[in-house]
Motif scaffolding. Sequence first.
Motif, mmCIF file in Angstrom:
data_model
loop_
_atom_site.group_PDB
_atom_site.id
_atom_site.type_symbol
_atom_site.label_atom_id
_atom_site.label_comp_id
_atom_site.label_asym_id
_atom_site.label_seq_id
_atom_site.Cartn_x
_atom_site.Cartn_y
_atom_site.Cartn_z
ATOM 1 N N ARG A 1 0.809 -1.222 0.000
ATOM 2 C CA ARG A 1 0.000 0.000 0.000
ATOM 3 C C ARG A 1 0.840 1.269 0.000
ATOM 4 N N THR A 2 2.152 1.148 0.037
ATOM 5 C CA THR A 2 3.038 2.305 0.146
ATOM 6 C C THR A 2 3.438 2.824 -1.227
ATOM 7 N N ALA A 3 3.313 4.122 -1.423
ATOM 8 C CA ALA A 3 3.775 4.778 -2.648
ATOM 9 C C ALA A 3 4.821 5.812 -2.267
ATOM 10 N N PHE A 4 5.902 5.805 -2.977
ATOM 11 C CA PHE A 4 7.013 6.717 -2.771
ATOM 12 C C PHE A 4 6.954 7.699 -3.930
ATOM 13 N N VAL A 5 6.626 8.966 -3.677
ATOM 14 C CA VAL A 5 6.348 9.938 -4.733
ATOM 15 C C VAL A 5 7.316 11.114 -4.626
ATOM 16 N N TYR A 6 7.932 11.464 -5.752
ATOM 17 C CA TYR A 6 8.811 12.630 -5.795
ATOM 18 C C TYR A 6 8.850 13.159 -7.220
ATOM 19 N N THR A 7 9.468 14.320 -7.407
ATOM 20 C CA THR A 7 9.614 14.913 -8.734
ATOM 21 C C THR A 7 11.077 14.801 -9.132
ATOM 22 N N GLN A 8 11.314 14.338 -10.358
ATOM 23 C CA GLN A 8 12.691 14.178 -10.830
ATOM 24 C C GLN A 8 12.975 15.165 -11.953
ATOM 25 N N GLU A 9 14.163 15.744 -11.880
ATOM 26 C CA GLU A 9 14.613 16.682 -12.904
ATOM 27 C C GLU A 9 14.734 15.973 -14.247
ATOM 28 N N PRO A 10 14.506 16.686 -15.362
ATOM 29 C CA PRO A 10 14.694 16.055 -16.668
ATOM 30 C C PRO A 10 16.178 15.863 -16.973
ATOM 31 N N GLY A 11 16.491 14.874 -17.790
ATOM 32 C CA GLY A 11 17.858 14.675 -18.258
ATOM 33 C C GLY A 11 18.806 14.057 -17.258
ATOM 34 N N ILE A 12 18.285 13.348 -16.240
ATOM 35 C CA ILE A 12 19.180 12.705 -15.272
ATOM 36 C C ILE A 12 18.794 11.240 -15.065
ATOM 37 N N LYS A 13 19.755 10.522 -14.515
ATOM 38 C CA LYS A 13 19.505 9.171 -14.031
ATOM 39 C C LYS A 13 19.731 9.216 -12.531
ATOM 40 N N CYS A 14 18.732 8.797 -11.789
ATOM 41 C CA CYS A 14 18.792 8.862 -10.328
ATOM 42 C C CYS A 14 18.763 7.433 -9.776
ATOM 43 N N THR A 15 19.795 7.079 -9.039
ATOM 44 C CA THR A 15 19.854 5.765 -8.402
ATOM 45 C C THR A 15 19.378 5.903 -6.970
ATOM 46 N N LEU A 16 18.369 5.110 -6.616
ATOM 47 C CA LEU A 16 17.824 5.115 -5.261
ATOM 48 C C LEU A 16 18.175 3.777 -4.623
ATOM 49 N N SER A 17 18.986 3.825 -3.582
ATOM 50 C CA SER A 17 19.432 2.607 -2.901
ATOM 51 C C SER A 17 18.815 2.566 -1.524
ATOM 52 N N PHE A 18 18.269 1.413 -1.169
ATOM 53 C CA PHE A 18 17.528 1.261 0.082
ATOM 54 C C PHE A 18 18.217 0.238 0.973
ATOM 55 N N TYR A 19 18.468 0.618 2.220
ATOM 56 C CA TYR A 19 19.079 -0.273 3.197
ATOM 57 C C TYR A 19 17.970 -0.763 4.114
ATOM 58 N N GLN A 20 17.648 -2.043 4.037
ATOM 59 C CA GLN A 20 16.544 -2.572 4.829
ATOM 60 C C GLN A 20 17.071 -3.350 6.024
ATOM 61 N N ASN A 21 16.350 -3.214 7.119
ATOM 62 C CA ASN A 21 16.780 -3.902 8.344
ATOM 63 C C ASN A 21 15.845 -5.031 8.731
ATOM 64 N N ALA A 22 14.722 -5.195 8.025
ATOM 65 C CA ALA A 22 13.803 -6.313 8.332
ATOM 66 C C ALA A 22 12.832 -6.511 7.179
ATOM 67 N N GLU A 23 12.299 -7.728 7.096
ATOM 68 C CA GLU A 23 11.213 -8.035 6.165
ATOM 69 C C GLU A 23 10.037 -8.559 6.972
ATOM 70 N N PHE A 24 8.818 -8.268 6.525
ATOM 71 C CA PHE A 24 7.614 -8.685 7.226
ATOM 72 C C PHE A 24 6.777 -9.578 6.337
ATOM 73 N N GLY A 25 6.324 -10.693 6.880
ATOM 74 C CA GLY A 25 5.422 -11.558 6.146
ATOM 75 C C GLY A 25 6.089 -12.581 5.268
ATOM 76 N N ARG A 26 7.405 -12.721 5.382
ATOM 77 C CA ARG A 26 8.096 -13.696 4.542
ATOM 78 C C ARG A 26 7.779 -15.098 5.002
ATOM 79 N N GLN A 27 7.471 -15.979 4.067
ATOM 80 C CA GLN A 27 7.256 -17.396 4.356
ATOM 81 C C GLN A 27 8.535 -18.120 4.001
ATOM 82 N N ARG A 28 8.800 -19.204 4.639
ATOM 83 C CA ARG A 28 10.014 -19.950 4.326
ATOM 84 C C ARG A 28 10.046 -20.254 2.876
#
Length: 195
Positions: free
Chosen positions: A168-195
């Motif tokens: 249900r989560t949306a991550f919304v932002y405005t990006q400048e034209p003419g660029i490549k933006c790398t978004l790196s996420f450091y996660q510390n947990a996962e929820f709901g994972r089944q074996r």
Amino acid sequence: MLQNRRGLVMVQPQNMVNAPTVTPISSPNGANQAVIETSPFFSILVDTTDSGITTPTKIVIFDAAQGYQLINGYAMPLAVKIDSLTDHYQFTLNDIAHVGASIDIMKMTVNDKTKAGAQYGRKLEIFESSRGTGCQLVKTIFPEMGVSEQQYQENINTFDVNMIVTHRTAFVYTQEPGIKCTLSFYQNAEFGRQR
């Protein structure tokens, strides 16, 4: 003991009651079952270098259930390219639909140093959608707050986000034209994972 239709008697061990039919085993008694470790990092690339993109463009990432996009009637321009640098982006969306992630730190890298400052000045908004209440803003993040005067590379910015990403989560932002933006996420947990 169980008796089948043919009258044959089968003995079922106690530890097999309500257990899965097939279980991966890595030791003689199955005590150490194979479990895939949680990765602490994933990264995506958002590309607005297409010649058809001449103005700042609204970007929506994650939003696996498409709550934000459907409620707001928004679809990103086809010229915007989103790729994952660690896994396929569609796999990441599908996985988030079932397994949520707790993300504490984000790193933003802009390929063009001259436009990095303008990109950092734009806010990142986190929206949550739910049945009956629509889409709500739950957090605003200002990437420029992570910029330090002592940092060596102007086009790399690391900042705290402390968010939980679900379907249900949306991550919304405005990006400048003419660029490549790398978004790196450091996660510390996962929820709901089944074996």
